[in-house]
Write a protein that holds these residues in place. Structure first.
Motif, PDB file in Angstrom:
ATOM      1  N   THR A  29       0.831  -1.206   0.000  1.00  0.00           N
ATOM      2  CA  THR A  29       0.000   0.000   0.000  1.00  0.00           C
ATOM      3  C   THR A  29       0.864   1.254   0.000  1.00  0.00           C
ATOM      4  O   THR A  29       0.622   2.199  -0.767  1.00  0.00           O
ATOM      5  CB  THR A  29      -0.921   0.015   1.243  1.00  0.00           C
ATOM      6  OG1 THR A  29      -1.625  -1.213   1.290  1.00  0.00           O
ATOM      7  CG2 THR A  29      -1.912   1.148   1.177  1.00  0.00           C
ATOM      8  N   LEU A  30       1.888   1.239   0.865  1.00  0.00           N
ATOM      9  CA  LEU A  30       2.804   2.388   0.889  1.00  0.00           C
ATOM     10  C   LEU A  30       3.415   2.609  -0.495  1.00  0.00           C
ATOM     11  O   LEU A  30       3.506   3.743  -0.969  1.00  0.00           O
ATOM     12  CB  LEU A  30       3.928   2.148   1.910  1.00  0.00           C
ATOM     13  CG  LEU A  30       3.562   2.285   3.390  1.00  0.00           C
ATOM     14  CD1 LEU A  30       4.758   1.914   4.256  1.00  0.00           C
ATOM     15  CD2 LEU A  30       3.111   3.709   3.689  1.00  0.00           C
ATOM     16  N   ALA A  31       3.809   1.498  -1.139  1.00  0.00           N
ATOM     17  CA  ALA A  31       4.466   1.609  -2.437  1.00  0.00           C
ATOM     18  C   ALA A  31       3.499   2.103  -3.505  1.00  0.00           C
ATOM     19  O   ALA A  31       3.802   3.017  -4.274  1.00  0.00           O
ATOM     20  CB  ALA A  31       5.052   0.256  -2.828  1.00  0.00           C
ATOM     21  N   ILE A  32       2.291   1.516  -3.538  1.00  0.00           N
ATOM     22  CA  ILE A  32       1.337   1.847  -4.591  1.00  0.00           C
ATOM     23  C   ILE A  32       0.748   3.243  -4.389  1.00  0.00           C
ATOM     24  O   ILE A  32       0.675   4.055  -5.312  1.00  0.00           O
ATOM     25  CB  ILE A  32       0.207   0.788  -4.651  1.00  0.00           C
ATOM     26  CG1 ILE A  32       0.787  -0.563  -5.088  1.00  0.00           C
ATOM     27  CG2 ILE A  32      -0.898   1.233  -5.604  1.00  0.00           C
ATOM     28  CD1 ILE A  32      -0.144  -1.734  -4.852  1.00  0.00           C
ATOM     29  N   MET A  33       0.339   3.532  -3.157  1.00  0.00           N
ATOM     30  CA  MET A  33      -0.371   4.782  -2.900  1.00  0.00           C
ATOM     31  C   MET A  33       0.564   5.964  -2.739  1.00  0.00           C
ATOM     32  O   MET A  33       0.265   7.066  -3.182  1.00  0.00           O
ATOM     33  CB  MET A  33      -1.211   4.653  -1.631  1.00  0.00           C
ATOM     34  CG  MET A  33      -2.382   3.715  -1.788  1.00  0.00           C
ATOM     35  SD  MET A  33      -3.486   4.304  -3.078  1.00  0.00           S
ATOM     36  CE  MET A  33      -4.981   3.485  -2.663  1.00  0.00           C
ATOM     37  N   LEU A  34       1.680   5.767  -2.052  1.00  0.00           N
ATOM     38  CA  LEU A  34       2.550   6.898  -1.742  1.00  0.00           C
ATOM     39  C   LEU A  34       3.859   6.855  -2.520  1.00  0.00           C
ATOM     40  O   LEU A  34       4.725   7.699  -2.334  1.00  0.00           O
ATOM     41  CB  LEU A  34       2.840   6.950  -0.228  1.00  0.00           C
ATOM     42  CG  LEU A  34       1.602   6.930   0.690  1.00  0.00           C
ATOM     43  CD1 LEU A  34       2.023   6.932   2.143  1.00  0.00           C
ATOM     44  CD2 LEU A  34       0.688   8.131   0.395  1.00  0.00           C
ATOM     45  N   GLY A  35       4.019   5.806  -3.340  1.00  0.00           N
ATOM     46  CA  GLY A  35       5.232   5.733  -4.148  1.00  0.00           C
ATOM     47  C   GLY A  35       6.496   5.453  -3.341  1.00  0.00           C
ATOM     48  O   GLY A  35       7.604   5.743  -3.793  1.00  0.00           O
ATOM     49  N   ILE A  72      -4.434   4.724   4.938  1.00  0.00           N
ATOM     50  CA  ILE A  72      -3.772   5.320   3.771  1.00  0.00           C
ATOM     51  C   ILE A  72      -4.704   5.270   2.559  1.00  0.00           C
ATOM     52  O   ILE A  72      -4.878   6.256   1.839  1.00  0.00           O
ATOM     53  CB  ILE A  72      -2.449   4.588   3.458  1.00  0.00           C
ATOM     54  CG1 ILE A  72      -1.457   4.848   4.580  1.00  0.00           C
ATOM     55  CG2 ILE A  72      -1.874   5.044   2.110  1.00  0.00           C
ATOM     56  CD1 ILE A  72      -0.230   3.976   4.523  1.00  0.00           C
ATOM     57  N   ILE A  73      -5.343   4.123   2.349  1.00  0.00           N
ATOM     58  CA  ILE A  73      -6.255   3.980   1.214  1.00  0.00           C
ATOM     59  C   ILE A  73      -7.388   4.996   1.322  1.00  0.00           C
ATOM     60  O   ILE A  73      -7.753   5.673   0.350  1.00  0.00           O
ATOM     61  CB  ILE A  73      -6.822   2.543   1.153  1.00  0.00           C
ATOM     62  CG1 ILE A  73      -5.698   1.561   0.816  1.00  0.00           C
ATOM     63  CG2 ILE A  73      -7.945   2.430   0.125  1.00  0.00           C
ATOM     64  CD1 ILE A  73      -6.062   0.114   0.988  1.00  0.00           C
ATOM     65  N   TYR A  74      -7.914   5.146   2.538  1.00  0.00           N
ATOM     66  CA  TYR A  74      -9.023   6.061   2.783  1.00  0.00           C
ATOM     67  C   TYR A  74      -8.611   7.503   2.497  1.00  0.00           C
ATOM     68  O   TYR A  74      -9.335   8.258   1.834  1.00  0.00           O
ATOM     69  CB  TYR A  74      -9.484   5.898   4.237  1.00  0.00           C
ATOM     70  CG  TYR A  74     -10.475   6.930   4.705  1.00  0.00           C
ATOM     71  CD1 TYR A  74     -11.792   6.924   4.228  1.00  0.00           C
ATOM     72  CD2 TYR A  74     -10.098   7.905   5.618  1.00  0.00           C
ATOM     73  CE1 TYR A  74     -12.696   7.865   4.672  1.00  0.00           C
ATOM     74  CE2 TYR A  74     -11.001   8.840   6.061  1.00  0.00           C
ATOM     75  CZ  TYR A  74     -12.295   8.838   5.579  1.00  0.00           C
ATOM     76  OH  TYR A  74     -13.188   9.772   5.999  1.00  0.00           O
ATOM     77  N   LEU A  75      -7.441   7.889   2.991  1.00  0.00           N
ATOM     78  CA  LEU A  75      -6.998   9.276   2.833  1.00  0.00           C
ATOM     79  C   LEU A  75      -6.543   9.582   1.405  1.00  0.00           C
ATOM     80  O   LEU A  75      -6.688  10.695   0.930  1.00  0.00           O
ATOM     81  CB  LEU A  75      -5.860   9.591   3.813  1.00  0.00           C
ATOM     82  CG  LEU A  75      -6.237   9.607   5.300  1.00  0.00           C
ATOM     83  CD1 LEU A  75      -5.004   9.839   6.159  1.00  0.00           C
ATOM     84  CD2 LEU A  75      -7.296  10.683   5.571  1.00  0.00           C
ATOM     85  N   ALA A  76      -5.990   8.571   0.730  1.00  0.00           N
ATOM     86  CA  ALA A  76      -5.385   8.842  -0.575  1.00  0.00           C
ATOM     87  C   ALA A  76      -6.428   9.093  -1.666  1.00  0.00           C
ATOM     88  O   ALA A  76      -6.184   9.829  -2.610  1.00  0.00           O
ATOM     89  CB  ALA A  76      -4.489   7.683  -0.976  1.00  0.00           C
ATOM     90  N   ASP A  77      -7.592   8.465  -1.534  1.00  0.00           N
ATOM     91  CA  ASP A  77      -8.659   8.647  -2.519  1.00  0.00           C
ATOM     92  C   ASP A  77      -8.167   8.453  -3.950  1.00  0.00           C
ATOM     93  O   ASP A  77      -8.258   9.341  -4.785  1.00  0.00           O
ATOM     94  CB  ASP A  77      -9.294  10.037  -2.345  1.00  0.00           C
ATOM     95  CG  ASP A  77     -10.599  10.130  -3.153  1.00  0.00           C
ATOM     96  OD1 ASP A  77     -11.212   9.054  -3.386  1.00  0.00           O
ATOM     97  OD2 ASP A  77     -10.961  11.240  -3.547  1.00  0.00           O
TER      98      ASP A  77
END
Lengths: 348, 252
Positions: free
Chosen positions: A113-119, A177-182
């Motif tokens: 998730t960190l990698a996909i959402m926040l790079g 993270i998923i919730y905040l990243a939208d």
């Protein structure tokens, strides 16, 4: 002895079946390839035998660069997850345990998730998601082991509880993270990744994974006495001359390494590590002298054919392998459970 | 096997369970430990078979301090039959007994023909050979206990520790179990609740209360109405017959 004869026969049959599965499975895909071409290519590339000048170069490339690595990846992951499934069930003395019991899958998906959402970790190369997942998985396993040792030595129950707690924390942060990243694409990627896929197979990850899985399977095969004692509990093991504590730690680290690399190469493939050990116990009993090798082989064969289904069932695209493992594995398991009157290795 | 316990004290969660205890057990004797619930019988045995750690004193096996012995070494000297034998995972009876060979096995050493013979003999001794293909969890309480005894026998030790082994067994199996133990011709140390069983089978008895030895000696020496009252607060009458004693409890 008669019981050992049965075990040897089953092992030999499974090894033969595995060899056959490797060759046959390569034939299936968007383009069907005849067995004799597969055989010729493997023999030539691997052992430098025979002549492949009559085989088309494109066929050789598909076999050697795409399908064979993929089949071998299925073999390695099927074996790795099935064997670690048994090990985890013995370590925590609970037949509901699976390779992900120490929060590994939540840790891995947190990393992913960190990698996909926040790079996070983009600079680590093309499989940065896998690397992030591996790091997440490994850190959670170590954290769980450390936590379960606070306030005295770890026990099966403490390990289970620590695993659950760490797992919840990791999932909570992933969800936050998923919730905040939208990010709709990101969510789709994570969901897909969580269902597992062998599409990322390459000789590079095979070269790491195969030695790890084979060596740890061999290692665990030598440990059958200790593993049997684990099922009897710490007190009985002590009276039989064995202090399980250090073995538990060692096995956990080896298992975490296995699962971490499996996650790195193929995401989270659920259920196989729970179901294969049980299917094998239905047939050969719970003695680890037999279950480890047979589970490893059964898991390999099973995952190889699940992957064939995954890439052929819907032409032009791939069904996530985790879905197929559950859809086909669970009914098989239920059938065996009913027909053999199986008690999950336990009491009636 | 000789066992010598010198000034042993065991503290669990700041409570002294065993206090300054001295016991000397000669080889090949059947030694009973009696005492009320909470007197420290199990704690004493668990300390001897190394599941519990002790704070002060020493335990010697054949003159050797157990602190310098590995668990594997002590497992070759003493085998244990305890009560904690419910299994989540279900072994075959045969495999269960075969596990008793573990302390004798080196890394990578396979089970040999000798091991299989030892297992067959052990099953024969407890009269359970016909059950060797059965699942352990499908057995009755008495049968399970005999399988655990067979596993202990397969360890081929010179000492057997029985931690309240005949609890949950009916009278027939209690006698059968103790007969097997008595005929082994090795040192047996047993925590026993049933005083009549203790008096019938033991060569020597240690009476324990509040972690201390109240009295020790042969059954005829130690069993008195007073001792039984001191230990259990139960009135009784003792009848001597053919050199054996029989304890009747009041009201009789």
């Amino acid at each position: 002895m008669i019981r050992d004869k049965k075990y040897i026969i089953i092992s030999v049959l499974l090894i033969a079946l595995l060899m056959l599965s490797i060759v046959l499975s390569i034939g299936f895909g968007s383009m069907d390839i005849p067995i004799k071409d597969i055989y010729a290519t493997i023999m030539n590339k691997m052992f430098n035998l025979g002549d492949i000048s009559r085989v088309k170069q494109s066929t050789i490339d598909i076999v050697w660069l795409i399908r064979l690595p993929r089949t071998l990846l299925a073999l390695a992951i099927g074996m790795g997850l099935s064997v670690t499934g048994i090990i985890m069930q013995s370590i925590v003395k609970n037949s509901l345990a699976d390779p992900y019991i120490l929060g590994v899958s939540s840790g891995a998906s947190f990393g992913a998730t960190l990698a996909i959402m926040l790079g996070v970790g983009v600079s680590l190369g093309s499989n940065y998601i896998g690397i992030a997942a591996f790091i997440g998985a490994f850190i959670t396993s170590i954290l769980v082991i450390l936590l379960s040792n606070i306030g005295g030595r770890s026990s099966s129950t403490k390990l289970l509880l620590a695993g659950m707690a760490v797992s919840s924390i990791a999932s909570a942060f992933s969800n936050l993270i998923i919730y905040l990243a939208d990010n709709k694409d990101g969510i789709r990627t994570i969901t897909y990744w969580m269902m597992g896929s062998l599409a990322g197979a390459s000789w590079d990850n095979i070269k790491i994974l195969i030695p790890i899985v084979f060596l740890s399977t061999l290692f665990f095969m030598t440990q059958y006495r200790v593993l049997n004692l684990m099922l009897l509990g710490d007190e009985t093991a002590t009276t039989l001359g064995m202090d399980l504590y250090k073995y538990r730690l060692l096995y956990l680290v080896v298992a975490a390494l296995n699962v971490g690399f499996a996650v790195y190469a193929a995401g989270v493939i659920g259920f196989i590590g729970l179901i294969i050990p049980h299917i094998v116990r239905i047939v050969v009993g719970i003695d680890h002298k037999k279950t480890i090798l047979i589970s490893g082989l059964t898991g390999s064969i099973f995952l190889i054919w699940m992957d064939v289904l995954a890439r052929t069932i819907k032409p032009g695209s791939e069904v996530p392998i985790g879905i197929l493992v559950s859809i086909i594995g669970a009914p098989t398991f239920i059938y065996l459970m009913i027909s053999k009157n199986y008690n999950f290795g336990g009491t009636k | 096997m000789d066992l010598n316990i010198k000034n042993l004290s065991v503290t669990i969660e700041e409570k002294k369970i065993i206090e300054n205890l001295n016991i000397d057990i000669e080889a090949k004797n059947l030694v009973g430990i009696i005492g009320p619930n909470g007197s420290g019988k199990s704690t004493l045995l668990k300390t001897i078979y190394r599941v519990l750690k002790y704070n002060e004193g020493s335990i010697y096996i054949n003159g050797k301090d157990i602190k310098v012995m590995s668990l594997r070494e002590t497992a070759k000297e003493m085998a244990v039959v305890a009560q904690h034998n419910e299994q989540e995972f279900d072994f075959n009876v045969y495999d269960m007994v075969l596990i008793g060979r573990s302390p004798h096995k080196k890394f990578l050493e396979r089970d040999s023909r000798d091991d299989y013979e030892i297992v067959d003999e052990a099953l024969e001794k407890v009269d359970m050979l016909a059950y060797k293909e059965r699942k352990y969890n499908s057995l009755s309480g008495g049968e399970k206990q005999r399988i655990i005894l067979a596993r202990a026998l397969a360890q081929q030790t010179n000492c057997l520790i029985l931690d309240e082994p005949t609890n949950h067994l009916d009278i027939k199996y209690q006698f059968q179990f103790m007969n097997i133990a008595k005929n082994l011709d090795i040192t047996v140390i047993a925590a026993i609740h049933d005083l009549n069983i203790a008096s019938l089978y033991c060569d020597e008895i240690y009476a324990l209360k509040d972690g201390k030895i109240v009295k020790s000696g042969s059954p005829t020496d130690i069993f008195t109405e007073k001792l039984i009252y001191d230990l259990y607060e139960v009135e009784s009458r003792i009848i001597k017959e053919d050199g054996k004693i029989n304890i009747l409890y009041k009201p009789y």
